[in-house]
Design an enzyme around this catalytic site. Structure first.
Site, PDB file in Angstrom:
ATOM      1  N   SER A 133      -3.071   1.833  -6.032  1.00  0.00           N
ATOM      2  CA  SER A 133      -3.108   1.615  -4.584  1.00  0.00           C
ATOM      3  C   SER A 133      -3.798   2.839  -4.005  1.00  0.00           C
ATOM      4  CB  SER A 133      -1.666   1.533  -4.064  1.00  0.00           C
ATOM      5  OG  SER A 133      -1.616   1.738  -2.664  1.00  0.00           O
ATOM      6  N   TYR A 178       7.360   4.162  -3.626  1.00  0.00           N
ATOM      7  CA  TYR A 178       6.071   3.493  -3.858  1.00  0.00           C
ATOM      8  C   TYR A 178       5.007   4.537  -4.215  1.00  0.00           C
ATOM      9  CZ  TYR A 178       2.203   0.172  -3.153  1.00  0.00           C
ATOM     10  OH  TYR A 178       1.098  -0.640  -3.328  1.00  0.00           O
TER      11      TYR A 178
END
Ligand SMILES: NC(=O)c1ccc[n+]([C@@H]2O[C@H](COP(=O)([O-])OP(=O)(O)OC[C@H]3O[C@@H](n4cnc5c(N)ncnc54)[C@H](O)[C@@H]3O)[C@@H](O)[C@H]2O)c1
Length: 253
Positions: free
Chosen positions: A144, A157
């Site tokens: 990401s 995350y």
């Protein structure tokens, strides 16, 4: 489209939604023989049938990537169906609880680490064992922009996705001599079911400090999947250990 994945046996995890589903459609058109894996047996089975009806060579295997027995069975299914494994798009992932670290439950931390980081370790462990038997392969792990930039209220995350990039580079280093290429794909904000779910949890007070892209819009799932297609294809035969951002310039800001 040219069949850049013709005859290649490829696993996609997180294949029944968002970026994984776009990749499944794209890779099927490019001639790949596919194993689609995700947690959701009902959705995955329906989706695999839809692709098979359009002529794709495809099999769905219900898999929780954080469960080693499931991952072992997923790779075994590729070998059983296609006799070899040439590529893997380790894309399954989940978001975050939208809490700061002092408020975050250990269970929320563990869930995201288990899927986004340990899941990628388990997939690569078994995929590489299969690829070593046939002389090489290509692996793409979905990180990401959160692999290189901090997000508000996303400690678990960010930790999982930074870890994924470190793991990707480590494995690329160790397996180059075995002709196994390992790369990370770093999407920016992409129009999938994950984004509204996450925005609802975060609330507007924790919006990103920068615009989502300099192009003024989110990516489509297909635009992101195109990066994975290239990295898995022989067109990227000299590319290993890289992090390909498909983020509309988000990381420029
Ligand atoms: N959408 C975005 O803006 C964005 C941005 C950056 C990175 N990503 C990453 O892209 C990947 C795909 O996300 P998406 O946006 O397509 O989300 P999505 O929610 O549409 O799809 C996620 C997929 O992963 C599967 N999955 C979740 N947990 C699993 C598990 N334990 N085992 C097997 N499958 C599991 C789901 O069933 C689903 O198929 C994720 O790794 C995510 O972190 C997404």
């Amino acid at each position: 489209m040219t069949a850049v994945l013709a005859g290649k046996s490829i696993i996609i995890t997180g294949a029944d939604s968002g970026i994984g589903a776009a990749a499944a459609r794209l890779f099927a058109k490019a001639g790949a023989q596919l194993i689609l894996a995700s947690r959701n047996a009902e959705r995955g089975t329906v989706f695999a049938k839809e692709l098979a009806d359009q002529g794709a060579t495809v099999r769905f295997v219900r898999t929780d990537v954080s469960d080693e027995d499931d991952v072992r069975a997923m790779v075994a299914a590729a070998l059983e169906s296609h006799n070899r494994l040439d590529g893997a798009f380790n894309n399954a992932g989940i978001g975050y609880a939208a809490k700061r670290v002092h408020e975050l439950d250990r269970a929320d931390w563990q869930r995201t680490i288990d899927v986004n980081l340990t899941g990628v370790f388990l997939c690569m462990k078994h995929e590489i064992a299969a690829m070593l038997k046939t002389g090489g392969g290509s692996i793409v792990n979905t990180g990401s922009v959160g692999s290189v930039s901090a997000f508000p209220v996303a400690p678990e995350y960010n930790a999982s996705k930074y870890g994924l990039l470190g793991l990707t580079r480590n494995v690329a280093l160790d397996y180059g001599k075995d002709q196994i290429r390992v790369n990370a794909l770093l999407p920016g904000a992409t129009d999938t079911p994950l984004v509204p779910q996450q925005a609802k949890l975060k609330g507007p007070e924790h919006a990103m400090p920068h615009p989502m892209s300099v192009l003024g819009r989110m990516a489509t799932a297909d635009e992101v999947a195109q990066g994975a297609l290239w990295l898995l294809s022989d067109a990227a035969s000299y590319v290993t250990g890289t992090a390909l951002t498909v983020d509309g310039g988000f990381t420029l800001t």
